[in-house]
Design a protein around this motif. Structure first.
Motif, PDB file in Angstrom:
ATOM      1  N   ALA A 138       0.827  -1.206   0.000  1.00  0.00           N
ATOM      2  CA  ALA A 138       0.000   0.000   0.000  1.00  0.00           C
ATOM      3  C   ALA A 138       0.858   1.251   0.000  1.00  0.00           C
ATOM      4  CB  ALA A 138      -0.926  -0.017   1.219  1.00  0.00           C
ATOM      5  N   ARG A 139       1.919   1.255   0.804  1.00  0.00           N
ATOM      6  CA  ARG A 139       2.763   2.448   0.860  1.00  0.00           C
ATOM      7  C   ARG A 139       3.555   2.620  -0.434  1.00  0.00           C
ATOM      8  NH1 ARG A 139       6.042   4.620   6.085  1.00  0.00           N
ATOM      9  NH2 ARG A 139       3.897   4.432   6.841  1.00  0.00           N
ATOM     10  N   ALA A 140       4.004   1.525  -1.007  1.00  0.00           N
ATOM     11  CA  ALA A 140       4.782   1.599  -2.253  1.00  0.00           C
ATOM     12  C   ALA A 140       3.902   1.783  -3.486  1.00  0.00           C
ATOM     13  CB  ALA A 140       5.623   0.341  -2.419  1.00  0.00           C
ATOM     14  N   ARG A 141       2.599   1.520  -3.319  1.00  0.00           N
ATOM     15  CA  ARG A 141       1.643   1.608  -4.429  1.00  0.00           C
ATOM     16  C   ARG A 141       2.026   0.685  -5.577  1.00  0.00           C
ATOM     17  NH1 ARG A 141      -0.002   8.079  -4.865  1.00  0.00           N
ATOM     18  NH2 ARG A 141      -0.716   8.286  -2.712  1.00  0.00           N
ATOM     19  N   VAL A 142       2.223  -0.573  -5.216  1.00  0.00           N
ATOM     20  CA  VAL A 142       2.500  -1.593  -6.224  1.00  0.00           C
ATOM     21  C   VAL A 142       1.617  -2.805  -5.945  1.00  0.00           C
ATOM     22  CG1 VAL A 142       4.906  -0.840  -6.495  1.00  0.00           C
ATOM     23  CG2 VAL A 142       4.364  -2.693  -4.911  1.00  0.00           C
ATOM     24  N   SER A 143       1.541  -3.690  -6.907  1.00  0.00           N
ATOM     25  CA  SER A 143       0.735  -4.896  -6.776  1.00  0.00           C
ATOM     26  C   SER A 143       1.558  -6.040  -6.190  1.00  0.00           C
ATOM     27  CB  SER A 143       0.216  -5.310  -8.150  1.00  0.00           C
ATOM     28  OG  SER A 143       1.299  -5.749  -8.959  1.00  0.00           O
ATOM     29  N   PRO A 144       0.890  -7.075  -5.659  1.00  0.00           N
ATOM     30  CA  PRO A 144       1.636  -8.247  -5.193  1.00  0.00           C
ATOM     31  C   PRO A 144       2.511  -8.857  -6.288  1.00  0.00           C
ATOM     32  CG  PRO A 144      -0.617  -8.330  -4.393  1.00  0.00           C
ATOM     33  CD  PRO A 144      -0.551  -7.184  -5.360  1.00  0.00           C
ATOM     34  N   ALA A 145       2.023  -8.841  -7.520  1.00  0.00           N
ATOM     35  CA  ALA A 145       2.813  -9.410  -8.616  1.00  0.00           C
ATOM     36  C   ALA A 145       4.121  -8.654  -8.810  1.00  0.00           C
ATOM     37  CB  ALA A 145       2.002  -9.382  -9.915  1.00  0.00           C
ATOM     38  N   THR A 146       4.078  -7.340  -8.594  1.00  0.00           N
ATOM     39  CA  THR A 146       5.297  -6.537  -8.727  1.00  0.00           C
ATOM     40  C   THR A 146       6.293  -6.894  -7.637  1.00  0.00           C
ATOM     41  OG1 THR A 146       4.046  -4.731  -9.725  1.00  0.00           O
ATOM     42  CG2 THR A 146       6.205  -4.188  -8.817  1.00  0.00           C
ATOM     43  N   LEU A 147       5.788  -7.081  -6.422  1.00  0.00           N
ATOM     44  CA  LEU A 147       6.677  -7.482  -5.321  1.00  0.00           C
ATOM     45  C   LEU A 147       7.391  -8.783  -5.660  1.00  0.00           C
ATOM     46  CD1 LEU A 147       7.739  -7.446  -2.349  1.00  0.00           C
ATOM     47  CD2 LEU A 147       5.646  -8.661  -1.734  1.00  0.00           C
ATOM     48  N   TYR A 148       6.624  -9.781  -6.102  1.00  0.00           N
ATOM     49  CA  TYR A 148       7.217 -11.093  -6.357  1.00  0.00           C
ATOM     50  C   TYR A 148       8.047 -11.122  -7.633  1.00  0.00           C
ATOM     51  CZ  TYR A 148       4.583 -12.774  -2.400  1.00  0.00           C
ATOM     52  OH  TYR A 148       4.106 -12.952  -1.124  1.00  0.00           O
ATOM     53  N   ALA A 149       7.898 -10.093  -8.469  1.00  0.00           N
ATOM     54  CA  ALA A 149       8.761  -9.998  -9.647  1.00  0.00           C
ATOM     55  C   ALA A 149      10.166  -9.545  -9.265  1.00  0.00           C
ATOM     56  CB  ALA A 149       8.156  -9.018 -10.658  1.00  0.00           C
ATOM     57  N   HIS A 150      10.280  -8.864  -8.116  1.00  0.00           N
ATOM     58  CA  HIS A 150      11.581  -8.329  -7.696  1.00  0.00           C
ATOM     59  C   HIS A 150      12.188  -9.091  -6.515  1.00  0.00           C
ATOM     60  CE1 HIS A 150      11.537  -4.757 -10.268  1.00  0.00           C
ATOM     61  NE2 HIS A 150      10.247  -4.634  -9.990  1.00  0.00           N
ATOM     62  N   PHE A 151      11.346  -9.673  -5.677  1.00  0.00           N
ATOM     63  CA  PHE A 151      11.834 -10.348  -4.468  1.00  0.00           C
ATOM     64  C   PHE A 151      11.129 -11.691  -4.323  1.00  0.00           C
ATOM     65  CE2 PHE A 151      11.734  -5.727  -3.750  1.00  0.00           C
ATOM     66  CZ  PHE A 151      13.080  -5.484  -3.584  1.00  0.00           C
ATOM     67  N   SER A 152      11.742 -12.576  -3.558  1.00  0.00           N
ATOM     68  CA  SER A 152      11.161 -13.906  -3.370  1.00  0.00           C
ATOM     69  C   SER A 152       9.953 -13.884  -2.441  1.00  0.00           C
ATOM     70  CB  SER A 152      12.225 -14.847  -2.803  1.00  0.00           C
ATOM     71  OG  SER A 152      12.709 -14.360  -1.548  1.00  0.00           O
ATOM     72  N   GLY A 153       9.707 -12.760  -1.813  1.00  0.00           N
ATOM     73  CA  GLY A 153       8.645 -12.640  -0.820  1.00  0.00           C
ATOM     74  C   GLY A 153       9.108 -11.700   0.271  1.00  0.00           C
ATOM     75  N   LYS A 154       8.450 -11.746   1.417  1.00  0.00           N
ATOM     76  CA  LYS A 154       8.810 -10.831   2.489  1.00  0.00           C
ATOM     77  C   LYS A 154      10.248 -11.058   2.953  1.00  0.00           C
ATOM     78  CE  LYS A 154       7.589  -9.170   7.087  1.00  0.00           C
ATOM     79  NZ  LYS A 154       6.664  -9.240   8.236  1.00  0.00           N
ATOM     80  N   ASP A 155      10.666 -12.314   3.077  1.00  0.00           N
ATOM     81  CA  ASP A 155      12.030 -12.575   3.540  1.00  0.00           C
ATOM     82  C   ASP A 155      13.058 -11.978   2.572  1.00  0.00           C
ATOM     83  OD1 ASP A 155      11.074 -13.908   5.722  1.00  0.00           O
ATOM     84  OD2 ASP A 155      11.599 -15.915   5.022  1.00  0.00           O
ATOM     85  N   GLY A 156      12.802 -12.096   1.272  1.00  0.00           N
ATOM     86  CA  GLY A 156      13.712 -11.504   0.299  1.00  0.00           C
ATOM     87  C   GLY A 156      13.728  -9.994   0.373  1.00  0.00           C
ATOM     88  N   LEU A 157      12.576  -9.411   0.648  1.00  0.00           N
ATOM     89  CA  LEU A 157      12.479  -7.958   0.792  1.00  0.00           C
ATOM     90  C   LEU A 157      13.234  -7.491   2.025  1.00  0.00           C
ATOM     91  CD1 LEU A 157      11.248  -5.295  -0.213  1.00  0.00           C
ATOM     92  CD2 LEU A 157       9.192  -5.850   1.128  1.00  0.00           C
ATOM     93  N   VAL A 158      13.095  -8.225   3.116  1.00  0.00           N
ATOM     94  CA  VAL A 158      13.825  -7.897   4.345  1.00  0.00           C
ATOM     95  C   VAL A 158      15.330  -7.940   4.084  1.00  0.00           C
ATOM     96  CG1 VAL A 158      14.391  -8.702   6.680  1.00  0.00           C
ATOM     97  CG2 VAL A 158      12.003  -8.650   5.918  1.00  0.00           C
ATOM     98  N   ALA A 159      15.786  -9.002   3.419  1.00  0.00           N
ATOM     99  CA  ALA A 159      17.216  -9.144   3.144  1.00  0.00           C
ATOM    100  C   ALA A 159      17.718  -8.016   2.256  1.00  0.00           C
ATOM    101  CB  ALA A 159      17.496 -10.495   2.491  1.00  0.00           C
ATOM    102  N   ALA A 160      16.943  -7.661   1.234  1.00  0.00           N
ATOM    103  CA  ALA A 160      17.365  -6.588   0.326  1.00  0.00           C
ATOM    104  C   ALA A 160      17.389  -5.244   1.042  1.00  0.00           C
ATOM    105  CB  ALA A 160      16.424  -6.523  -0.871  1.00  0.00           C
ATOM    106  N   ASN A 161      16.450  -5.030   1.945  1.00  0.00           N
ATOM    107  CA  ASN A 161      16.435  -3.795   2.730  1.00  0.00           C
ATOM    108  C   ASN A 161      17.670  -3.693   3.610  1.00  0.00           C
ATOM    109  OD1 ASN A 161      15.189  -1.421   4.154  1.00  0.00           O
ATOM    110  ND2 ASN A 161      15.163  -2.884   5.831  1.00  0.00           N
ATOM    111  N   LEU A 162      18.028  -4.797   4.262  1.00  0.00           N
ATOM    112  CA  LEU A 162      19.209  -4.789   5.121  1.00  0.00           C
ATOM    113  C   LEU A 162      20.485  -4.628   4.299  1.00  0.00           C
ATOM    114  CD1 LEU A 162      18.204  -7.556   7.675  1.00  0.00           C
ATOM    115  CD2 LEU A 162      18.420  -5.106   8.138  1.00  0.00           C
ATOM    116  N   GLU A 163      20.512  -5.236   3.122  1.00  0.00           N
ATOM    117  CA  GLU A 163      21.675  -5.063   2.247  1.00  0.00           C
ATOM    118  C   GLU A 163      21.841  -3.586   1.877  1.00  0.00           C
ATOM    119  OE1 GLU A 163      23.416  -6.365  -2.157  1.00  0.00           O
ATOM    120  OE2 GLU A 163      21.463  -7.092  -1.484  1.00  0.00           O
TER     121      GLU A 163
END
Length: 203
Positions: A37-62
Motif C-alpha cells: 500500500a505504501r509503495a503503491r505496487v501490486s503483489p505481482a510486482t513485489l514477487y517480480a523483484h523479491f522472493s517474498g517478504k524474507d527476500g524484501l527484508v534481506a534486500a532492505n538490510l543489504e
C-alpha cells in the motif's frame, strides 16, 4: 506518496516503503499488504523483484548496510589523525542518522532480535558485524595500539551501548538524557588516551 516518489522504479519504492515500515513498526509487525500500500505496487510486482517478504527484508538490510558503509568511508576520508579515525565510527553514525532521519536505534540490532536463524537477512547482520570488528581492529593496528583486538572490542561495547540507549529513548517518551552517541564518543576518546601512541601516522 509524492508525484516524484511515485515515479521512481517499483523496486526502489518497495525498498523505501519496507525500510520505513520495518524501522517504524518492526519487521514481524509489518505485513506485506502495508508495504504494498505504501509503495503503491501490486503483489505481482513485489514477487517480480523479491522472493517474498524474507527476500524484501534481506534486500532492505543489504541496502542499509551499503549506505552505512559508504557514509563511514566518507567520514574516514576526511580524517587523518589516528585517534580521530578510530572515533570516526561514532561520527559516521551521527552523519548517517542525519541523512536517514533516524529516530530510533540501530536497524541491525533490532533485526538481530527479530530474524530467526537461517533467515537470508542474517548475512547482512553478519556483514555489519564484520565491518565494525575488522575495520576498528585495522584502524587500531594502524594507530600503533598494543592490543588492537581489545581496542576494537572496547569501542564496540561503547558503540552498541549508545545505539541501545537511543532505542530506549525512542521507546520511552520523556526519557531524554542527552545524545548517547556524543557521550559515547567522549568516553571512547578518554579511554583511548594512553592506549594509542600520540602522533603516529595513520597510514
Amino acid at each position: 506518496m509524492s508525484r516524484d516518489a511515485a515515479s521512481r522504479p517499483a523496486r526502489e519504492r518497495l525498498l523505501d516503503a519496507a525500510g520505513e515500515l520495518f524501522y517504524e513498526s518492526g519487521i514481524a509487525a509489518t505485513g506485506v499488504d502495508a508495504v504494498l500500500a505504501r509503495a503503491r505496487v501490486s503483489p505481482a510486482t513485489l514477487y517480480a523483484h523479491f522472493s517474498g517478504k524474507d527476500g524484501l527484508v534481506a534486500a532492505n538490510l543489504e541496502r542499509r548496510f551499503r549506505q552505512w558503509r559508504d557514509v563511514w568511508d566518507e567520514v574516514l576520508d576526511e580524517r587523518t589523525d589516528p585517534v580521530d579515525r578510530l572515533l570516526s565510527v561514532f561520527d559516521a553514525v551521527v552523519r548517517y542518522r542525519a541523512v536517514e532521519g533516524n529516530r530510533r536505534g540501530c536497524a541491525f540490532l533490532a533485526a538481530a532480535v527479530e530474524l530467526p536463524p537461517g533467515h537470508p537477512g542474517r548475512q547482512w547482520l553478519a556483514a555489519d558485524s564484520r565491518l565494525l570488528t575488522e575495520r576498528l581492529h585495522d584502524l587500531a593496528e594502524a594507530a600503533g595500539a598494543g592490543d588492537p583486538t581489545g581496542i576494537a572490542d572496547g569501542l564496540l561495547a561503547l558503540y552498541d551501548g549508545a545505539l541501545a540507549r537511543l532505542a530506549r529513548q525512542a521507546a520511552t517518551p520523556g526519557l531524554d538524557t542527552g545524545d548517547p552517541l556524543h557521550r559515547a564518543r567522549r568516553m571512547a576518546a578518554d579511554w583511548l588516551a594512553g592506549r594509542v601512541p600520540p602522533g603516529r601516522p595513520s597510514g
